[in-house]
Scaffold this motif. Structure first.
Motif, PDB file in Angstrom:
ATOM      1  N   UNK A  97      24.580  98.194  84.291  1.00 45.52           N
ATOM      2  CA  UNK A  97      24.629  97.125  85.285  1.00 45.52           C
ATOM      3  C   UNK A  97      25.138  95.838  84.637  1.00 45.52           C
ATOM      4  N   UNK A  98      25.616  94.896  85.415  1.00 43.80           N
ATOM      5  CA  UNK A  98      26.102  93.636  84.838  1.00 43.80           C
ATOM      6  C   UNK A  98      25.041  92.894  84.043  1.00 43.80           C
ATOM      7  N   UNK A  99      23.767  92.985  84.429  1.00 43.13           N
ATOM      8  CA  UNK A  99      22.709  92.297  83.685  1.00 43.13           C
ATOM      9  C   UNK A  99      22.611  92.831  82.263  1.00 43.13           C
ATOM     10  N   UNK A 100      22.727  94.140  82.106  1.00 42.04           N
ATOM     11  CA  UNK A 100      22.657  94.743  80.779  1.00 42.04           C
ATOM     12  C   UNK A 100      23.865  94.330  79.952  1.00 42.04           C
ATOM     13  N   UNK A 152      17.076  96.369  71.322  1.00 44.17           N
ATOM     14  CA  UNK A 152      15.920  97.150  71.777  1.00 44.17           C
ATOM     15  C   UNK A 152      15.629  96.904  73.258  1.00 44.17           C
ATOM     16  N   UNK A 153      15.775  95.672  73.701  1.00 45.20           N
ATOM     17  CA  UNK A 153      15.562  95.369  75.121  1.00 45.20           C
ATOM     18  C   UNK A 153      16.588  96.031  76.012  1.00 45.20           C
ATOM     19  N   UNK A 154      17.845  96.030  75.578  1.00 40.67           N
ATOM     20  CA  UNK A 154      18.892  96.694  76.357  1.00 40.67           C
ATOM     21  C   UNK A 154      18.632  98.190  76.402  1.00 40.67           C
ATOM     22  N   UNK A 155      18.217  98.760  75.273  1.00 39.48           N
ATOM     23  CA  UNK A 155      17.899 100.190  75.255  1.00 39.48           C
ATOM     24  C   UNK A 155      16.734 100.500  76.189  1.00 39.48           C
ATOM     25  N   UNK A 156      15.733  99.637  76.209  1.00 37.06           N
ATOM     26  CA  UNK A 156      14.583  99.856  77.090  1.00 37.06           C
ATOM     27  C   UNK A 156      14.976  99.772  78.559  1.00 37.06           C
ATOM     28  N   UNK A 157      15.950  98.922  78.879  1.00 35.66           N
ATOM     29  CA  UNK A 157      16.382  98.804  80.276  1.00 35.66           C
ATOM     30  C   UNK A 157      17.234  99.990  80.711  1.00 35.66           C
ATOM     31  N   UNK A 158      17.920 100.626  79.770  1.00 36.90           N
ATOM     32  CA  UNK A 158      18.826 101.705  80.156  1.00 36.90           C
ATOM     33  C   UNK A 158      18.170 103.074  80.149  1.00 36.90           C
ATOM     34  N   UNK A 159      17.040 103.226  79.463  1.00 38.31           N
ATOM     35  CA  UNK A 159      16.355 104.514  79.450  1.00 38.31           C
ATOM     36  C   UNK A 159      15.670 104.690  80.800  1.00 38.31           C
TER      37      UNK A 159
END
Length: 59
Positions: free
Chosen positions: A3-6, A40-47
């Protein structure tokens, strides 16, 4: 597809990494740690989130 936020969240960390690698800029320990938190935050949002039933062993 992210998503654009990520993409916006990851942009700053990516630019800092590119600056460090290609332009010879040095990052301090706090900057590297912050970059780690961003990744780590981006990874947490995409899992994808697990369902409550799958966690409890229910189908």
């Amino acid at each position: 597809m992210p998503t654009p936020k990520i993409a916006i969240a990851f942009r700053d960390a990516g630019l800092a990494g590119i600056g460090a690698v290609f332009l010879g800029e040095s990052l301090g320990p706090a900057a590297w740690g912050g970059m780690g938190f961003v990744v780590a935050g981006v990874a947490a949002m995409t899992i994808p989130a697990r369902r409550a039933g799958a966690i409890a062993g229910k189908t």
